[in-house]
Each structure stands twice: as structure tokens, then as C-alpha cells.
Design a protein around this motif. Sequence first.
Motif, PDB file in Angstrom:
ATOM      1  N   UNK A 180      -1.095  10.424 -14.052  1.00  0.00           N
ATOM      2  CA  UNK A 180      -2.467   9.943 -13.917  1.00  0.00           C
ATOM      3  C   UNK A 180      -2.678   9.463 -12.486  1.00  0.00           C
ATOM      4  N   UNK A 181      -3.689  10.018 -11.836  1.00  0.00           N
ATOM      5  CA  UNK A 181      -3.986   9.662 -10.444  1.00  0.00           C
ATOM      6  C   UNK A 181      -5.379   9.052 -10.377  1.00  0.00           C
ATOM      7  N   UNK A 182      -5.465   7.832  -9.822  1.00  0.00           N
ATOM      8  CA  UNK A 182      -6.718   7.118  -9.728  1.00  0.00           C
ATOM      9  C   UNK A 182      -7.085   6.902  -8.269  1.00  0.00           C
ATOM     10  N   UNK A 183      -8.284   7.337  -7.890  1.00  0.00           N
ATOM     11  CA  UNK A 183      -8.747   7.177  -6.524  1.00  0.00           C
ATOM     12  C   UNK A 183      -9.561   5.903  -6.389  1.00  0.00           C
ATOM     13  N   UNK A 184      -9.311   5.140  -5.332  1.00  0.00           N
ATOM     14  CA  UNK A 184     -10.010   3.881  -5.094  1.00  0.00           C
ATOM     15  C   UNK A 184     -11.111   4.106  -4.067  1.00  0.00           C
ATOM     16  N   UNK A 185     -12.365   3.765  -4.455  1.00  0.00           N
ATOM     17  CA  UNK A 185     -13.510   3.988  -3.587  1.00  0.00           C
ATOM     18  C   UNK A 185     -14.352   2.722  -3.500  1.00  0.00           C
ATOM     19  N   UNK A 186     -15.338   2.715  -2.608  1.00  0.00           N
ATOM     20  CA  UNK A 186     -16.238   1.583  -2.464  1.00  0.00           C
ATOM     21  C   UNK A 186     -16.775   1.526  -1.054  1.00  0.00           C
ATOM     22  N   UNK A 187     -17.810   0.711  -0.846  1.00  0.00           N
ATOM     23  CA  UNK A 187     -18.390   0.601   0.490  1.00  0.00           C
ATOM     24  C   UNK A 187     -17.409  -0.119   1.410  1.00  0.00           C
ATOM     25  N   UNK A 188     -17.629   0.002   2.698  1.00  0.00           N
ATOM     26  CA  UNK A 188     -16.814  -0.702   3.676  1.00  0.00           C
ATOM     27  C   UNK A 188     -16.943  -2.205   3.466  1.00  0.00           C
ATOM     28  N   UNK A 189     -15.802  -2.905   3.456  1.00  0.00           N
ATOM     29  CA  UNK A 189     -15.811  -4.353   3.281  1.00  0.00           C
ATOM     30  C   UNK A 189     -15.731  -4.815   1.844  1.00  0.00           C
ATOM     31  N   UNK A 190     -15.620  -3.875   0.896  1.00  0.00           N
ATOM     32  CA  UNK A 190     -15.560  -4.258  -0.524  1.00  0.00           C
ATOM     33  C   UNK A 190     -14.203  -4.831  -0.911  1.00  0.00           C
ATOM     34  N   UNK A 191     -13.189  -4.557  -0.080  1.00  0.00           N
ATOM     35  CA  UNK A 191     -11.840  -5.050  -0.380  1.00  0.00           C
ATOM     36  C   UNK A 191     -10.954  -3.999  -1.013  1.00  0.00           C
ATOM     37  N   UNK A 192     -11.175  -2.742  -0.690  1.00  0.00           N
ATOM     38  CA  UNK A 192     -10.395  -1.649  -1.302  1.00  0.00           C
ATOM     39  C   UNK A 192      -8.908  -1.767  -0.977  1.00  0.00           C
ATOM     40  N   UNK A 193      -8.589  -2.066   0.273  1.00  0.00           N
ATOM     41  CA  UNK A 193      -7.176  -2.191   0.655  1.00  0.00           C
ATOM     42  C   UNK A 193      -6.510  -3.363  -0.058  1.00  0.00           C
ATOM     43  N   UNK A 194      -7.245  -4.462  -0.188  1.00  0.00           N
ATOM     44  CA  UNK A 194      -6.719  -5.635  -0.896  1.00  0.00           C
ATOM     45  C   UNK A 194      -6.420  -5.292  -2.349  1.00  0.00           C
ATOM     46  N   UNK A 195      -7.342  -4.578  -3.001  1.00  0.00           N
ATOM     47  CA  UNK A 195      -7.148  -4.175  -4.390  1.00  0.00           C
ATOM     48  C   UNK A 195      -5.977  -3.214  -4.511  1.00  0.00           C
ATOM     49  N   UNK A 196      -5.891  -2.247  -3.607  1.00  0.00           N
ATOM     50  CA  UNK A 196      -4.770  -1.294  -3.620  1.00  0.00           C
ATOM     51  C   UNK A 196      -3.448  -2.045  -3.549  1.00  0.00           C
ATOM     52  N   UNK A 197      -3.362  -3.017  -2.669  1.00  0.00           N
ATOM     53  CA  UNK A 197      -2.118  -3.771  -2.501  1.00  0.00           C
ATOM     54  C   UNK A 197      -1.830  -4.657  -3.706  1.00  0.00           C
ATOM     55  N   UNK A 198      -2.884  -5.187  -4.321  1.00  0.00           N
ATOM     56  CA  UNK A 198      -2.704  -6.008  -5.527  1.00  0.00           C
ATOM     57  C   UNK A 198      -2.185  -5.158  -6.684  1.00  0.00           C
TER      58      UNK A 198
END
Length: 339
Positions: free
Chosen positions: A1-19
Motif C-alpha cells: 500500500x502506497x500513500x502519497x502526502x499532498x497539501x498546500x505549501x506550509x501545511x506541514x507535509x514534511x512534519x507529518x511525513x516524519x511523524x
Amino acid sequence: MKLGIIGISGAGKSTIFEALTGKISDGANRSEDRIGTIRVPDSRVNILSDMYKPKKTIYAQVEYFLPGKTGSTKKDQNTWTPVRDCDALIHVVRNFGGYGFETPEPFQDFQNINQDMIVSDLVVIEKRLERLELDKKRGKQVDNEELPLLEQCKKNLEQEYPLRKNPEIASAHVLKGFAFISAKPMLVLFNNEDDNDSMPDIKEFSENCMVIRGKLEQELVQMSEEEAGDFLEEFNITASAMDRVIKGSYELLGLISFFTVGEDEVRAWTIKKGTMAVDAAEVIHSDIKKGFIRAEVLSYDDLMDAKTYNEARKKGNVRLEGKTYEVQDGDIINFRFNV
């Protein structure tokens, strides 16, 4: 299962990915694609492994993918390409202020991305319809199933209706190759401030939604087990972001797990709910499907009740099932086959 993380700039995508993955970046390569593969927590696998003492224990896995760049399809049609092969999307929506950001507007931010997806799919469909019309004029045969489906997709999108809202169209086999971005199942994650674990007003949302305190959860995955325990209690976190998002993703995609057990290996396999035994066999190996004879099935709960496989057999809980048996979550299966 592969899930892509998306969102506007500044939404915290990298923070969520790391969490979610525990893969902490120094911030130097934020423009590069990032992938994190983690095992799916499942206490049933732990218990089966303790029971059988196998040489290998293999958990189901989930892959989180954070593209270096997505969005703005109006300028560049290729910017959604990185996530087109994902099974589903995690849409991170900013629900925090501060850090130089204005008051959050979750629904507006969500709509901006949603509109971008719709425009992207419309561009693909219009080009394909033009090609099909040209083929008809040249006397070439046109797929009678593809054309009306594409026209229906176009109608939906022009009404600002993402294709995921029409599962019948979204899952149509003839359209699979297009990998429409708005057709992908979506889990919305509201990225909240540290002291806010409440859901924003979601009356306008018609998606699967979940709240996550991204910065807190990012800190959590970097702690020792002892530190994490105190942290969880202090901030009233009953389950980690990883556990909750995996569970939400499984529900979103309609996934279940079955198990194979033995001295060599205990393993969890991921399939769609409603999968027949013969197709579940193919997940392990195509030869097993080809030579399928029977599936020897025992439910996990019945095994726990009986304590041993032999005792479960004596109780009549071990069954022989045919090709069309619908595999249930927690089934322990031994496939009988002959190639």
C-alpha cells in the motif's frame, strides 16, 4: 500500500511525513522526493509469532511518499505525476496559526488542492476525447465502453465533482491507465497546534477526516520508549499518529489482513475486503492461484480460543474452502495447490 502526502505549501507535509515514518530530515533536501516504508502494527502477528516461533516474521507494510513538488496543474500538467501511482492520498490541511501564518482556513485550503486535481483530470480527459474524435473521423474503431465513461467523467468534473465521489467510475477497469488524481481515495489530516486536539468544523467536508498534532507527533517518534510514555500521558495521546493513520488508511481502502503460519514463516498479507480465496492465493504467488485446489481456513479468534491448531481442528473449526470463498479479516490460510 502506497500513500502519497499532498497539501498546500506550509501545511506541514514534511512534519507529518516524519511523524508517520520516523525519518527525520535536516531540512537540506526538502525539494527531493522522500519515501518511508514502515511495518503495519498488528498484535495478531506478534501472538502468532510467539506461538509458532518461526525463522521469519513478516508484517504487512505501508509506504508513505512525500513528493518534492506537486500542485499548480494550471501551470504545469506534470506536477501531479509523482503521486499518480499511489493507492490513496493523505491530504494535509493546515489548522494552526503562528509561525508567520495567518488564521487557518482549512476548507479554502482543501478546495484549492481539490480544484487543482479536477483541472488536472479535465486536461487529461479533454485530450483523450479529442484523440478519440479524431480516430472516429479516420474510421478507426473506438472503445464503446471508454468513450461514454470519459464523457461522464468530464461532466462530473465540470460540475466540480471529484471522481472519487463516484466509486463506480473511479474503479472502472477501462479507465485504470489514466490514473486520475481526483479518483484516488483521500484521507484528510487536519494538522493542529500542539494544544488543540479538536476537529475543526467539517460540515463542508465530505471526506474521511482525522486530526493530528503534527509537531507533537514528530517529537514523539524521536523519543525513547520511557520518554514517549510520559509524553503520551501528558498530552492525552491514546494512539500514535502512525497507528491511527494506518488504521484510517485501511478503512479508506477497504483492506483486511490474512495470515500464513508455520515454522519457517509467520506472515501478514494485505488484500481488499471481499477478495475470493483464489485471488488471495495469487497475492502469495501466481502458481498457487494457477494450481489452486482448496484453502484450509481457520479464523484467528478460533485459534486463540482453542490454543493450538490441532485442538481447533478437533473442534471442527478448520474448514476446507473453495475458490469463491470470501476471505475474512484474520483468517489463517494454508493453500493447497498443485502445479
